[in-house]
Enzyme design. Structure first.
Site, PDB file in Angstrom:
ATOM      1  N   ASP A   5       0.835  -1.189   0.000  1.00  0.00           N
ATOM      2  CA  ASP A   5       0.000   0.000   0.000  1.00  0.00           C
ATOM      3  C   ASP A   5       0.878   1.251   0.000  1.00  0.00           C
ATOM      4  O   ASP A   5       1.887   1.318   0.710  1.00  0.00           O
ATOM      5  CB  ASP A   5      -0.898  -0.016   1.237  1.00  0.00           C
ATOM      6  N   GLU A  20      14.840 -15.279  -0.103  1.00  0.00           N
ATOM      7  CA  GLU A  20      15.244 -16.357   0.796  1.00  0.00           C
ATOM      8  C   GLU A  20      14.233 -17.506   0.775  1.00  0.00           C
ATOM      9  O   GLU A  20      14.551 -18.621   1.199  1.00  0.00           O
ATOM     10  CB  GLU A  20      15.356 -15.836   2.235  1.00  0.00           C
TER      11      GLU A  20
END
Length: 564
Positions: A230, A279
């Protein structure tokens, strides 16, 4: 011999949940169709009139049968709900109105079992004023280290009675609020680009970055497949927080680089975030809500080491006009190609008037409209615009209910409105409630199948005739048009991913382009036009007639052909 083609035949098959979907392929996001769920307005499981996570979970099979690849959930975090959940008090908790963390976990697991991915909203520009950091910053008084995590400043004037600068809130009024210090004296001011209940974080402070990287890992460990960010363009503010020098700043939004939006420093934040995301296995993604002056500046957010996608607001704001659409399509593809990112296409969301209503009104009224317009015209154009969007290369976003052809509810009584911008008398128009009215599932019932206890915003009379139940399996319905389009999009190798279209000659007011053995013709004009019949018709948003190698395409109609 002439032949008529109906608007949208009901598909003969439904996607098998056991069959691998786009969402299970590498780079799934490059051509994914992502469905936005506004949880409070999607489905209510406990009869309190408010949608919740268990309600969303119960409707996942519908979304699977619709043919989308992923579901984006608007905020469901713990929040006082001053701005419908975009004021977050705890980023690691679910607000009780929506359920709890176990409900979120179950929803994610069920979605994965159905071959759907889950993208959650993240709100990093500001928190709630009820966030523990902000409450402590107020309680500890001037000099509190917690105040450095927000933008606290002394006021101007002889007694600090004036805001620190001239910035205006997106919701209207000054972007600063003065606090009362613990000793009762008038004190410092804090920055809030949105509501006063939404203080902006100071992203120059390392603790803010550390906290949000931890929040990312928390939700990635639970199993989410990505984040919609956002106000992705708003985190970093210009050094020194300089005055803007304008007292009509909202008119500049989207046209200029502002000292509080689209600052170059945001890109270092996202490069750090990308390291975290990478990751994790499974092609997790970031999607930016970035309102920028140009699509070229939007492309900066999706460079290879930053985010994966960015919403194409320039496309959303384009009128139903062939010439204007061609310009924004070309500019979008040209801007995304050098950075290797997919284009995205979107027609509606929870912040703008639904496109079935925007297109029902005369052009030039913007993205928040208060009049219903010509409903039949709006629906016809909305169907055509949807087929055009789904034919373009890249990823498409569908806002809940647009597959039903829902219009905005423009006649909500003032006393039921809940959009915080509505009560501020300036800034945004404050009519976002109209696109947030709970969607209808059944023809009958107190809330047309939304839940057993009514709905938090009143639904209009006749809403049930637009419901899933009313349109399910009905040839030519908007729901079946979407299902057919999404099924074809998945099955045709020339649809979906890619970075270019081959434009074909077409009459004025018509867009025609080729992608391999696929041709799309969109007539945005107000009258029927004759074009070549490029091959068998795959799908059309309205009825057309073919004869002698030509196709008569009605006004505001899009047709898909195959040349195979």
């Amino acid at each position: 011999m002439s032949q008529q083609h109906s608007a949208a035949p009901a598909p003969t098959t439904r996607p098998d949940p056991a069959v691998a979907t786009v969402a299970q392929r590498g780079d799934w996001w490059r051509d994914a169709v992502i469905y936005q769920v506004y949880p409070r307005s999607f489905a209510d499981s406990n009869g309190d009139g408010m949608g919740d996570l268990e309600g969303v979970r119960s409707r996942l099979p519908y979304l699977r049968s619709l043919g989308v690849d992923a579901v984006w959930l608007s905020p469901f975090y713990a929040s006082p709900q001053a701005d419908a959940g975009y004021d977050v008090a705890d980023y690691r908790a679910v607000d009780p109105m929506f359920g709890n963390l176990l409900d979120a976990d179950a929803l994610i697991r069920d979605a994965h079992d159905l071959g759907l991915r889950i993208i959650v909203d993240l709100v990093p520009n500001h928190s709630s004023d009820q966030h523990e950091w902000f409450k402590r910053a107020l309680a500890e008084g001037p000099g509190s280290p917690l105040r450095d995590r927000y933008h606290f400043r002394p006021g101007k004037g002889a007694h600090g009675e004036l805001p620190p600068n001239d910035w205006e809130s997106i919701f209207g009024g000054p972007a600063w609020t003065r606090i009362t210090e613990p000793d009762g004296a008038p004190g410092e001011w804090y920055l809030h680009l949105f509501a006063p209940e939404q203080p902006d974080f100071n992203w120059e402070h390392p603790a803010v970055g550390d906290e949000f990287r931890s929040i990312l890992r928390f939700w990635l460990d639970i199993g989410v497949d990505g984040f919609r960010i956002d106000v992705a363009h708003g985190l970093v503010k210009a050094e020194g927080l300089p005055d803007l020098g304008s007292h009509d700043q909202l008119k500049l939004l989207g046209n200029d680089v502002m000292p509080f939006f689209d600052q170059d420093g945001v890109h270092e934040v996202y490069r750090q975030w990308r390291l975290v995301l990478d990751e994790y296995a499974g092609e997790r993604i970031f999607v930016a809500e970035a309102w920028t002056p140009t699509v070229e500046r939007t492309a900066n957010y999706v460079r290879p080491d930053e985010l994966h996608q960015a919403f194409n607001f320039q496309y959303l704001a384009t009128e139903w006009d062939a010439a204007e659409l061609k310009v924004v399509i070309d500019r979008t593809l040209d801007a995304m190609r050098p950075v290797g990112a997919p284009a995205t296409w979107v027609l509606s969301n929870h912040d703008v008037t639904r496109h079935a209503t925007r297109f029902a009104n005369p052009p030039g009224l913007g993205t928040q409209i208060r009049t219903a317009g010509d409903r039949a015209l709006g629906l016809r154009r909305a169907r055509a615009a949807s087929l055009l969007m789904l034919a373009l290369p890249g990823s498409a976003y569908v806002y809940q209910g647009e597959e039903l052809g829902l219009p905005d509810v423009v006649d909500l009584p003032d006393e039921v409105r809940q959009d915080p911008a509505y009560f501020r008398g300036a800034g945004q128009d404050g009519f976002r409630d109209g696109c947030r009215v709970p969607i209808p599932w059944t023809r009958e019932g107190s809330s047309y199948g939304f839940g057993e206890g009514g709905s938090w915003l009143p639904q209009p009379t006749g809403w049930g005739e637009l419901s899933v139940q009313a349109q399910q399996g009905v040839p030519g319905s908007t729901l079946e048009l979407y299902r057919s389009a999404l099924e074809l999009r998945r099955s045709l190798p020339d649809l979906g991913a890619g970075d270019s279209v081959e434009w074909l000659r077409a009459p004025e007011g018509v867009l025609a382009f080729r992608r391999g053995e696929f041709v799309c013709v969109a007539n945005t004009s107000g009258e029927s036009v004759t074009t070549p019949a490029y091959g068998p018709v795959l799908l059309a948003s309205g009825e057309l007639t073919e004869a002698d190698g030509e196709a008569k395409v009605p006004a505001d109609t899009t047709v898909w052909f195959t040349t195979a």
